[in-house]
Design an enzyme around this catalytic site. Structure first.
Site, mmCIF file in Angstrom:
data_model
loop_
_atom_site.group_PDB
_atom_site.id
_atom_site.type_symbol
_atom_site.label_atom_id
_atom_site.label_comp_id
_atom_site.label_asym_id
_atom_site.label_seq_id
_atom_site.Cartn_x
_atom_site.Cartn_y
_atom_site.Cartn_z
ATOM 1 N N SER A 65 18.216 36.752 47.402
ATOM 2 C CA SER A 65 18.614 37.975 46.705
ATOM 3 C C SER A 65 17.537 38.415 45.720
ATOM 4 C CB SER A 65 19.922 37.749 45.927
ATOM 5 O OG SER A 65 20.951 37.314 46.778
HETATM 6 N N1 SAH Z 1 22.146 32.549 47.113
HETATM 7 C C1 SAH Z 1 21.024 32.610 48.038
HETATM 8 C C2 SAH Z 1 20.979 33.885 48.856
HETATM 9 C C3 SAH Z 1 22.105 33.973 49.750
HETATM 10 S S1 SAH Z 1 21.951 34.949 51.213
HETATM 11 C C4 SAH Z 1 19.707 32.411 47.350
HETATM 12 O O1 SAH Z 1 19.670 32.289 46.118
HETATM 13 O O2 SAH Z 1 18.697 32.350 48.046
HETATM 14 C C5 SAH Z 1 23.539 34.506 51.864
HETATM 15 C C6 SAH Z 1 23.625 33.113 52.404
HETATM 16 O O3 SAH Z 1 24.982 32.887 52.792
HETATM 17 C C7 SAH Z 1 22.794 32.884 53.659
HETATM 18 O O4 SAH Z 1 21.968 31.776 53.508
HETATM 19 C C8 SAH Z 1 23.842 32.644 54.764
HETATM 20 O O5 SAH Z 1 23.413 31.756 55.770
HETATM 21 C C9 SAH Z 1 24.994 32.092 53.953
HETATM 22 N N2 SAH Z 1 26.314 32.203 54.587
HETATM 23 C C10 SAH Z 1 26.778 33.180 55.393
HETATM 24 N N3 SAH Z 1 28.051 32.948 55.740
HETATM 25 C C11 SAH Z 1 28.412 31.777 55.143
HETATM 26 C C12 SAH Z 1 29.608 30.992 55.125
HETATM 27 N N4 SAH Z 1 30.709 31.370 55.798
HETATM 28 N N5 SAH Z 1 29.605 29.847 54.395
HETATM 29 C C13 SAH Z 1 28.500 29.460 53.701
HETATM 30 N N6 SAH Z 1 27.353 30.160 53.690
HETATM 31 C C14 SAH Z 1 27.298 31.301 54.392
#
Ligand code: SAH
Length: 215
Positions: A65
């Site tokens: 993000s």
């Molecule tokens: N917080 C992260 C950015 C997140 S992007 C950072 O600081 O880099 C969103 C993330 O959520 C992705 O890595 C994706 O793979 C994950 N994601 C998507 N669906 C999910 C689920 N059902 N459970 C856990 N993670 C999930």
């Protein structure tokens, strides 16, 4: 080995001022952004631009993000010292480290196994004591509940009931809510009677929280 140079530190100071100028006021959040070497979380080809206020690809079709968004969600979460925090969507681990830097006890779930494994290695090498889990964030982490705070960092089409169940009374859940292209940043605060007070904080754009079987 990764190097955190004076130049990187200088770029971080500038980033803090940029995020501050966009409206972030919580000094603990700003101090954490200044402390965490964001360039460690991006693939090497992006190191030069790690300190721009922009999101970037981190592999497996996911993104880290934008710093402003990380700061905004962290400020809303009011995640201070000693609080038990669950993050859904570990991704690069940057957000988890911001929370850890602020003194929170962080648990984070990721559904992409390759990302989970890569980030686990990285955070260990950086000595961050964040507990990472490979699994489905929609289910939360019942074995470690209840949490003071829960932060979802992917777009949630609805409020997952497992997450509100795993929230303490007085606890807060922050999530980008919406099934379309944009989501409304939402904060839910659990009341004494179990009701959820809902507050809304404008539009954001996140990658979707996925429901199908984890890859
Ligand atoms: N917080 C992260 C950015 C997140 S992007 C950072 O600081 O880099 C969103 C993330 O959520 C992705 O890595 C994706 O793979 C994950 N994601 C998507 N669906 C999910 C689920 N059902 N459970 C856990 N993670 C999930």
């Amino acid at each position: 080995m990764m190097i955190d140079s004076y130049r990187h530190k200088g770029l971080r100071k500038k980033l803090v001022e940029e995020v501050r100028s966009k409206g972030i006021q919580d000094e603990n959040v700003l101090a954490a952004i200044e402390a965490v070497p964001r360039h460690f979380f991006l693939d090497s080809s992006f190191v030069e631009i790690a300190y721009q206020d922009k999101p970037f690809p981190i592999g497996s079709g996911q993104t880290i993000s934008q710093p402003y968004t990380v700061a905004f969600q962290t400020e809303l979460l009011q995640a201070g010292k000693g609080l038990k925090v669950l993050e859904v969507g570990t991704g690069s681990g940057y957000q988890a480290c911001i929370l850890a830097e602020m003194g929170a006890r962080v648990f984070s779930i990721e559904r992409h196994h390759s990302l989970f494994a890569k980030t686990k290695k990285l955070l260990e090498s950086m000595n961050y004591k964040v507990k990472l889990f490979y699994g489905d964030g929609y289910k939360g982490l019942p074995a470690f509940a209840p949490f003071d705070r829960i932060l979802v960092t992917a777009a949630a089409p609805f409020v997952p009931e497992a997450l509100t169940d795993q929230l303490k009374t007085g606890g807060m859940l922050v999530l980008p809510l919406g099934a379309g292209d944009t989501q409304v940043m939402t904060r839910l605060i659990k009341q004494e009677d179990g009701r959820l007070e809902e507050q809304k904080f404008g539009y954001f754009r996140f990658v979707p929280l996925l429901t199908n079987k984890a890859p």
